[in-house]
Structure formats: C-alpha cells, structure tokens
Design a protein around this motif. Structure first.
Motif, PDB file in Angstrom:
ATOM      1  N   UNK A  31       0.773  -1.217   0.023  1.00  0.00           N
ATOM      2  CA  UNK A  31      -0.047   0.246   0.187  1.00  0.00           C
ATOM      3  C   UNK A  31       1.063   1.291  -0.083  1.00  0.00           C
ATOM      4  N   UNK A  32       1.931   1.178   0.823  1.00  0.00           N
ATOM      5  CA  UNK A  32       2.661   2.434   1.069  1.00  0.00           C
ATOM      6  C   UNK A  32       3.629   2.602  -0.107  1.00  0.00           C
ATOM      7  N   UNK A  33       3.900   1.596  -0.994  1.00  0.00           N
ATOM      8  CA  UNK A  33       5.199   1.627  -2.107  1.00  0.00           C
ATOM      9  C   UNK A  33       3.969   2.031  -3.451  1.00  0.00           C
ATOM     10  N   UNK A  34       2.750   1.534  -3.425  1.00  0.00           N
ATOM     11  CA  UNK A  34       1.784   2.128  -4.644  1.00  0.00           C
ATOM     12  C   UNK A  34       1.442   3.650  -4.203  1.00  0.00           C
ATOM     13  N   UNK A  35       1.270   4.049  -3.183  1.00  0.00           N
ATOM     14  CA  UNK A  35       1.011   5.413  -2.920  1.00  0.00           C
ATOM     15  C   UNK A  35       2.397   6.120  -3.148  1.00  0.00           C
ATOM     16  N   UNK A  54       5.389   9.831   5.720  1.00  0.00           N
ATOM     17  CA  UNK A  54       6.523  10.016   5.101  1.00  0.00           C
ATOM     18  C   UNK A  54       6.714   9.787   3.903  1.00  0.00           C
ATOM     19  N   UNK A  55       5.894   8.794   3.294  1.00  0.00           N
ATOM     20  CA  UNK A  55       6.018   8.406   2.029  1.00  0.00           C
ATOM     21  C   UNK A  55       5.424   9.511   1.082  1.00  0.00           C
ATOM     22  N   UNK A  56       4.372  10.124   1.416  1.00  0.00           N
ATOM     23  CA  UNK A  56       3.738  11.191   0.719  1.00  0.00           C
ATOM     24  C   UNK A  56       4.773  12.534   0.967  1.00  0.00           C
ATOM     25  N   UNK A  57       5.155  12.839   1.949  1.00  0.00           N
ATOM     26  CA  UNK A  57       6.336  14.162   1.829  1.00  0.00           C
ATOM     27  C   UNK A  57       7.280  13.941   0.872  1.00  0.00           C
ATOM     28  N   UNK A  58       8.005  12.532   0.988  1.00  0.00           N
ATOM     29  CA  UNK A  58       9.205  12.300   0.379  1.00  0.00           C
ATOM     30  C   UNK A  58       8.876  11.835  -1.215  1.00  0.00           C
ATOM     31  N   UNK A  59       7.843  11.473  -1.806  1.00  0.00           N
ATOM     32  CA  UNK A  59       7.444  11.302  -2.999  1.00  0.00           C
ATOM     33  C   UNK A  59       6.870  12.698  -3.545  1.00  0.00           C
ATOM     34  N   UNK A  60       6.428  13.627  -2.930  1.00  0.00           N
ATOM     35  CA  UNK A  60       6.108  15.012  -3.516  1.00  0.00           C
ATOM     36  C   UNK A  60       7.430  15.548  -3.803  1.00  0.00           C
ATOM     37  N   UNK A  61       8.429  15.312  -2.977  1.00  0.00           N
ATOM     38  CA  UNK A  61       9.714  16.032  -3.294  1.00  0.00           C
ATOM     39  C   UNK A  61      10.603  15.341  -4.462  1.00  0.00           C
ATOM     40  N   UNK A  62      10.528  14.264  -4.224  1.00  0.00           N
ATOM     41  CA  UNK A  62      11.291  13.474  -5.382  1.00  0.00           C
ATOM     42  C   UNK A  62      10.585  13.677  -6.884  1.00  0.00           C
ATOM     43  N   UNK A  63       9.075  13.610  -6.681  1.00  0.00           N
ATOM     44  CA  UNK A  63       8.321  13.970  -7.981  1.00  0.00           C
ATOM     45  C   UNK A  63       8.586  15.261  -8.509  1.00  0.00           C
ATOM     46  N   UNK A  64       8.438  16.300  -7.825  1.00  0.00           N
ATOM     47  CA  UNK A  64       8.759  17.654  -8.185  1.00  0.00           C
ATOM     48  C   UNK A  64      10.173  17.734  -8.949  1.00  0.00           C
TER      49      UNK A  64
END
Length: 177
Positions: free
Chosen positions: A24-28, A153-163
């Motif tokens: 779930x976390x990986x997919x998110x 943590x996954x959301x914040x990190x993914x937003x940073x890496x995605x941007x």
C-alpha cells in the motif's frame, strides 16, 4: 528518551515487514511521485505558454479535487477499498497519458488544464480508501500508528522526489511550448 526512540524504530520496522502495508505504501509512493512529476512538468509548460496565471490555474486543481472529495469519499466508503485504489490509479494513469498527448499535439492549453483538474478529482478517492484499508492490514494499534507514519513520510518524500524529477525531466528534454 533513548528507549522510546528504540521502541519507535522497532514499530516502524514491524510495519515495514508487513507485506500488505509495504504494498500500500509503495503504491501510494509511486502514485504520488507520478502526480508531482506531472504537476511540475505541466506547470513549467504552463508558465512558458501563459505565464504565472496558467501556473496558478494548474495549482487550482486542488479546489476541484476538494469538491470531488465530498463524493469520492462516499464512493471509497461503499466499495471494496482495493478496487477503489486500483480504479483510481488506472484512471489517473489514463488521464496522465491524455495530458501528455494533449501537450505533445500542442492542443489549446485549456485541454491539458481540464485534464489536470480531472486527474486531481479522480485522485481524491485514493486517500479515503487507503485510510480505511490500512487498519485492516495491521495487527496492533502500534503497528497501525507506525504504518500511518510511514504513509505520511512516503507522501512528503514522494512529493519532493516527484517535483525534482519533473524539473529534471523538463530541464533535460528539448520541450518547446
């Protein structure tokens, strides 16, 4: 204090060992990286086409998403959570493809703009479904707490890496407005 940190890291480790939670976390994380790559690249393109106003309209996508969330939360509550997550991810992937195609075909910017808003609206079903699914995947309240922290943590990190990835993508490709 040291003992508490040890307990917290043990809980995080326990949550990460749970295969269903990890999925779930990986997919998110993957979905969020894709969302922010798309948002960043479209916003950069919007600036080159119409300046700050169009960038603001890309950012405005959170308003239609918030309004749609009033309905999609009910959808997520009344349908199988796994199915809602899958349908949401597939819908967003299709919308992303249509956005990329509309930009590649140099359609009027209103087309990708509306598609970006649609993508955000479709995505509003994801978090409610995820939030109601996560407690069913954990075995203890402590594991649930750790899993929730990992999601955040996954959301914040993914937003940073995605941007960052979106900016690098635009910087590295010869994209014309």
């Amino acid at each position: 204090m040291r003992q508490r940190a040890s307990v917290d890291s043990g809980l995080t480790h326990t949550a990460r060992r749970n295969t269903a939670v990890r999925r779930v976390i990986g997919a998110f994380a993957a979905l969020t990286v894709g969302e922010w790559v798309l948002g960043t690249t479209v916003a950069i393109h919007a600036y080159s086409v119409g300046g700050a106003l169009l960038v603001g309209l890309i950012g405005f996508r959170f308003m239609p998403a918030a309004l749609a969330g009033l309905l999609t939360a009910q959808y997520a509550d009344t349908h199988r959570r796994q199915r809602v997550l899958t349908v949401t991810a597939c819908t967003r992937a299709a919308a992303s493809g249509l956005i990329a195609a509309s930009l590649a075909l140099k359609l009027p910017f209103a087309v990708p703009l509306v598609l970006v808003w649609f993508d955000a609206m479709a995505g509003s079903a994801y978090r409610p479904a995820q939030a109601t699914l996560l407690p069913t995947l954990t075995h203890t309240p402590a594991e649930f707490t750790a899993a929730t922290a990992l999601v955040s943590n996954s959301k914040s990190s993914s937003q940073m890496f995605g941007a960052l990835a979106g900016g690098l993508l635009v910087a590295g490709l010869p994209v014309a407005p």
